[in-house]
Design an enzyme around this catalytic site. Structure first.
Site, PDB file in Angstrom:
ATOM      1  N   ASP A 188      -6.569  -1.235  10.577  1.00 49.84           N
ATOM      2  CA  ASP A 188      -7.288  -2.482  10.723  1.00 49.84           C
ATOM      3  C   ASP A 188      -7.038  -3.078  12.717  1.00 49.84           C
ATOM      4  O   ASP A 188      -6.257  -2.540  13.437  1.00 49.84           O
ATOM      5  CB  ASP A 188      -6.740  -3.598  10.540  1.00 49.84           C
ATOM      6  CG  ASP A 188      -5.370  -4.189  10.395  1.00 49.84           C
ATOM      7  OD1 ASP A 188      -4.602  -4.359   9.176  1.00 49.84           O
ATOM      8  OD2 ASP A 188      -5.310  -4.798  11.249  1.00 49.84           O
ATOM      9  N   SER A 218       7.482   0.305   3.912  1.00 49.68           N
ATOM     10  CA  SER A 218       7.820   0.745   3.017  1.00 49.68           C
ATOM     11  C   SER A 218       8.574   2.027   2.931  1.00 49.68           C
ATOM     12  O   SER A 218       9.723   2.279   2.497  1.00 49.68           O
ATOM     13  CB  SER A 218       6.996   1.518   1.397  1.00 49.68           C
ATOM     14  OG  SER A 218       5.915   2.410   1.970  1.00 49.68           O
ATOM     15  N   GLY A 276       6.972  -4.539   7.739  1.00 53.46           N
ATOM     16  CA  GLY A 276       5.787  -4.837   6.429  1.00 53.46           C
ATOM     17  C   GLY A 276       5.503  -2.721   6.499  1.00 53.46           C
ATOM     18  O   GLY A 276       4.102  -2.615   6.240  1.00 53.46           O
ATOM     19  N   CYS A 289     -22.589  15.817  20.666  1.00 54.11           N
ATOM     20  CA  CYS A 289     -23.616  17.289  20.360  1.00 54.11           C
ATOM     21  C   CYS A 289     -24.448  17.519  19.223  1.00 54.11           C
ATOM     22  O   CYS A 289     -24.881  18.718  18.996  1.00 54.11           O
ATOM     23  CB  CYS A 289     -22.178  18.126  19.810  1.00 54.11           C
ATOM     24  SG  CYS A 289     -21.700  17.782  18.269  1.00 54.11           S
ATOM     25  N   ARG A 329     -13.395  -0.845   3.492  1.00 54.21           N
ATOM     26  CA  ARG A 329     -12.494  -0.854   4.088  1.00 54.21           C
ATOM     27  C   ARG A 329     -12.448  -1.579   5.897  1.00 54.21           C
ATOM     28  O   ARG A 329     -12.126  -2.261   5.964  1.00 54.21           O
ATOM     29  CB  ARG A 329     -10.875   0.164   4.515  1.00 54.21           C
ATOM     30  CG  ARG A 329     -10.588   1.214   3.439  1.00 54.21           C
ATOM     31  CD  ARG A 329      -9.548   2.072   3.607  1.00 54.21           C
ATOM     32  NE  ARG A 329      -8.283   1.229   4.498  1.00 54.21           N
ATOM     33  CZ  ARG A 329      -7.519   2.337   3.991  1.00 54.21           C
ATOM     34  NH1 ARG A 329      -7.478   3.143   4.522  1.00 54.21           N
ATOM     35  NH2 ARG A 329      -6.799   1.005   5.189  1.00 54.21           N
ATOM     36  N   HIS A 368      -2.185   5.863  12.832  1.00 54.08           N
ATOM     37  CA  HIS A 368      -2.747   6.939  11.675  1.00 54.08           C
ATOM     38  C   HIS A 368      -4.359   6.581  12.317  1.00 54.08           C
ATOM     39  O   HIS A 368      -5.223   6.629  11.383  1.00 54.08           O
ATOM     40  CB  HIS A 368      -2.713   5.941  10.663  1.00 54.08           C
ATOM     41  CG  HIS A 368      -0.869   6.765  10.490  1.00 54.08           C
ATOM     42  ND1 HIS A 368       0.129   5.826   9.172  1.00 54.08           N
ATOM     43  CD2 HIS A 368      -0.616   7.786  10.005  1.00 54.08           C
ATOM     44  CE1 HIS A 368       0.394   6.732   9.215  1.00 54.08           C
ATOM     45  NE2 HIS A 368       1.306   7.267   9.985  1.00 54.08           N
ATOM     46  N   ASN A 403      -0.772   0.897  10.445  1.00 54.57           N
ATOM     47  CA  ASN A 403      -2.594   0.252  10.430  1.00 54.57           C
ATOM     48  C   ASN A 403      -4.078   0.418  10.669  1.00 54.57           C
ATOM     49  O   ASN A 403      -3.832   0.861  11.809  1.00 54.57           O
ATOM     50  CB  ASN A 403      -2.145  -1.901  10.116  1.00 54.57           C
ATOM     51  CG  ASN A 403      -0.724  -1.738   9.691  1.00 54.57           C
ATOM     52  OD1 ASN A 403      -0.803  -0.873   8.155  1.00 54.57           O
ATOM     53  ND2 ASN A 403      -0.636  -2.966   9.680  1.00 54.57           N
ATOM     54  N   TYR A 434     -14.106   3.719   3.844  1.00 54.84           N
ATOM     55  CA  TYR A 434     -13.738   3.520   4.847  1.00 54.84           C
ATOM     56  C   TYR A 434     -14.108   2.631   5.400  1.00 54.84           C
ATOM     57  O   TYR A 434     -14.930   1.393   5.802  1.00 54.84           O
ATOM     58  CB  TYR A 434     -13.500   4.787   6.089  1.00 54.84           C
ATOM     59  CG  TYR A 434     -12.454   5.221   5.722  1.00 54.84           C
ATOM     60  CD1 TYR A 434     -12.122   6.941   4.848  1.00 54.84           C
ATOM     61  CD2 TYR A 434     -10.923   5.067   5.676  1.00 54.84           C
ATOM     62  CE1 TYR A 434     -11.378   7.254   4.741  1.00 54.84           C
ATOM     63  CE2 TYR A 434     -10.318   5.133   5.466  1.00 54.84           C
ATOM     64  CZ  TYR A 434      -9.116   7.104   5.352  1.00 54.84           C
ATOM     65  OH  TYR A 434      -8.680   7.431   4.339  1.00 54.84           O
TER      66      TYR A 434
HETATM   67  N1  APR Z   1       5.479  -9.355   4.493  1.00 61.84           N
HETATM   68  C1  APR Z   1       6.146  -8.748   4.275  1.00 61.84           C
HETATM   69  N2  APR Z   1       6.435  -7.626   3.730  1.00 61.84           N
HETATM   70  C2  APR Z   1       5.615  -6.975   2.832  1.00 61.84           C
HETATM   71  C3  APR Z   1       4.350  -8.533   2.322  1.00 61.84           C
HETATM   72  C4  APR Z   1       4.557  -9.105   3.346  1.00 61.84           C
HETATM   73  N3  APR Z   1       3.369 -10.074   2.835  1.00 61.84           N
HETATM   74  N4  APR Z   1       3.416  -7.582   1.388  1.00 61.84           N
HETATM   75  C5  APR Z   1       3.736  -6.410   1.107  1.00 61.84           C
HETATM   76  N5  APR Z   1       4.870  -6.059   2.121  1.00 61.84           N
HETATM   77  C6  APR Z   1       5.670  -4.869   2.210  1.00 61.84           C
HETATM   78  C7  APR Z   1       6.411  -4.582   1.279  1.00 61.84           C
HETATM   79  O1  APR Z   1       7.143  -5.043   0.368  1.00 61.84           O
HETATM   80  C8  APR Z   1       6.182  -2.380   0.819  1.00 61.84           C
HETATM   81  O2  APR Z   1       7.565  -2.340   1.446  1.00 61.84           O
HETATM   82  O3  APR Z   1       5.306  -3.941   3.018  1.00 61.84           O
HETATM   83  C9  APR Z   1       4.842  -2.857   2.597  1.00 61.84           C
HETATM   84  C10 APR Z   1       3.827  -2.229   2.713  1.00 61.84           C
HETATM   85  O4  APR Z   1       3.950  -0.474   2.301  1.00 61.84           O
HETATM   86  P1  APR Z   1       2.912   0.185   1.753  1.00 61.84           P
HETATM   87  O5  APR Z   1       2.015  -0.464   1.342  1.00 61.84           O
HETATM   88  O6  APR Z   1       3.773   1.618   1.690  1.00 61.84           O
HETATM   89  O7  APR Z   1       2.581   0.429   3.171  1.00 61.84           O
HETATM   90  P2  APR Z   1       3.293   0.884   4.343  1.00 61.84           P
HETATM   91  O8  APR Z   1       4.297   1.516   4.873  1.00 61.84           O
HETATM   92  O9  APR Z   1       2.081   0.482   5.885  1.00 61.84           O
HETATM   93  O10 APR Z   1       2.120   2.882   3.968  1.00 61.84           O
HETATM   94  C11 APR Z   1       2.486   3.746   5.246  1.00 61.84           C
HETATM   95  O11 APR Z   1       1.434   5.551   4.168  1.00 61.84           O
HETATM   96  O12 APR Z   1      -0.940   5.117   2.795  1.00 61.84           O
HETATM   97  C12 APR Z   1       0.165   5.876   3.401  1.00 61.84           C
HETATM   98  O13 APR Z   1      -1.172   6.261   6.109  1.00 61.84           O
HETATM   99  C13 APR Z   1      -1.383   5.210   5.319  1.00 61.84           C
HETATM  100  O14 APR Z   1      -0.250   4.097   6.932  1.00 61.84           O
HETATM  101  C14 APR Z   1      -0.539   4.052   5.652  1.00 61.84           C
HETATM  102  C15 APR Z   1       0.972   4.924   5.543  1.00 61.84           C
END
Ligand code: APR
Length: 227
Positions: free
Chosen positions: A88, A171, A169, A133, A55, A103, A86, A52
């Site tokens: 960040d 998945s 953005g 503490c 990150r 998160h 996110n 972390y």
């Molecule tokens: N513009 C738009 N979408 C994008 C871009 C971009 N430039 N680049 C990547 N993506 C999409 C990918 O296609 C994918 O569907 O963003 C998504 C990222 O998915 P993940 O990597 O699974 O991230 P996320 O969905 O935020 O993960 C959720 O899972 O790992 C844990 O706690 C962690 O918060 C995170 C959670």
């Protein structure tokens, strides 16, 4: 208009922060179970802090992109609830007035012994004493796999009361966030997905806008506030 937006790692990809499930994903050097679970922290707190700290440094060196700025603009024209998976602070640095980090956040620290929270230093080490503490039990204020996401009551209510829900953005792999579109849809809320590709829950959305967020999000916001 009441709008709820959920963002994921994809909105910060063009700011140089790796997403989780891309081939060059964030986890490339580490397995999730080695750096992002309570068990990992109990087993090797130094490795988890090192992960972390890296990150936190990457996020501090990154800049918000046009998608982050567009959502800050949206908040100036509509009743926006911005939820992010996110950790960040790019939404805050782009000017979004209120960001719900379900998160947790890299720039926060927490005491695993007493629960006290404070702004995280750039580098955290396992023996850092808690300012409240004094226990050597400090941890990143991140919600790890197996832990409960934050602010869920407020998020469910926002989803139910919105006129529009947008997922940007993400998945759609991780619940409860992956279930937000279905929940909103059950309450008659229009759902739109803005992503580089169809997410695994793409069929939960009424509309899908494919492409890089730095291009699609400003155009979508212009539709909502322009003219
Ligand atoms: N513009 C738009 N979408 C994008 C871009 C971009 N430039 N680049 C990547 N993506 C999409 C990918 O296609 C994918 O569907 O963003 C998504 C990222 O998915 P993940 O990597 O699974 O991230 P996320 O969905 O935020 O993960 C959720 O899972 O790992 C844990 O706690 C962690 O918060 C995170 C959670």
């Amino acid at each position: 208009m009441r709008i709820t937006v959920l963002t994921g790692a994809g909105i910060s990809a063009e700011s140089g922060l790796a997403t989780f499930r891309a081939s060059d994903g964030l986890w490339e050097n580490h397995r999730i179970e080695d750096v992002a679970t309570p068990e990992a922290f109990a087993r090797d707190p130094a490795l988890v802090h090192q992960f972390y700290n890296m990150r936190r440094a990457n996020a501090a060196a990154a800049q918000p992109n046009a998608a982050h700025h567009a959502l800050a603009r949206l908040a100036r024209h509509h009743d926006l609830v911005l939820v992010t998976q996110n950790v960040d602070d790019l939404h805050e640095r782009a000017g979004s007035p209120e960001v719900i980090h379900m998160h947790g956040a890299l720039d926060r620290a927490r005491c695993a012994a007493c629960g006290h929270g404070w702004p995280a230093p750039a580098v955290m080490l396992p023996d850092d004493p808690c300012p409240a503490c004094a226990a050597p039990a400090t941890r990143p204020d991140i919600v790890w796999f197996g832990e409960i996401p934050r602010h869920m009551e407020r998020i469910w209510q926002a989803l139910e009361e919105s006129d529009l829900f947008a997922a940007i953005g993400t998945s759609g792999n991780v619940y409860p966030a992956a279930g937000f579109a279905q929940h909103a849809g059950r309450h008659g809320v229009e759902c739109v997905e803005l992503n580089l590709e169809n997410s695994v829950n793409a069929l939960d959305f009424d509309r899908r806008i494919l492409g890089p967020a730095s291009r699609t999000v400003p155009a979508w916001v212009e539709e909502l506030v322009g003219g």
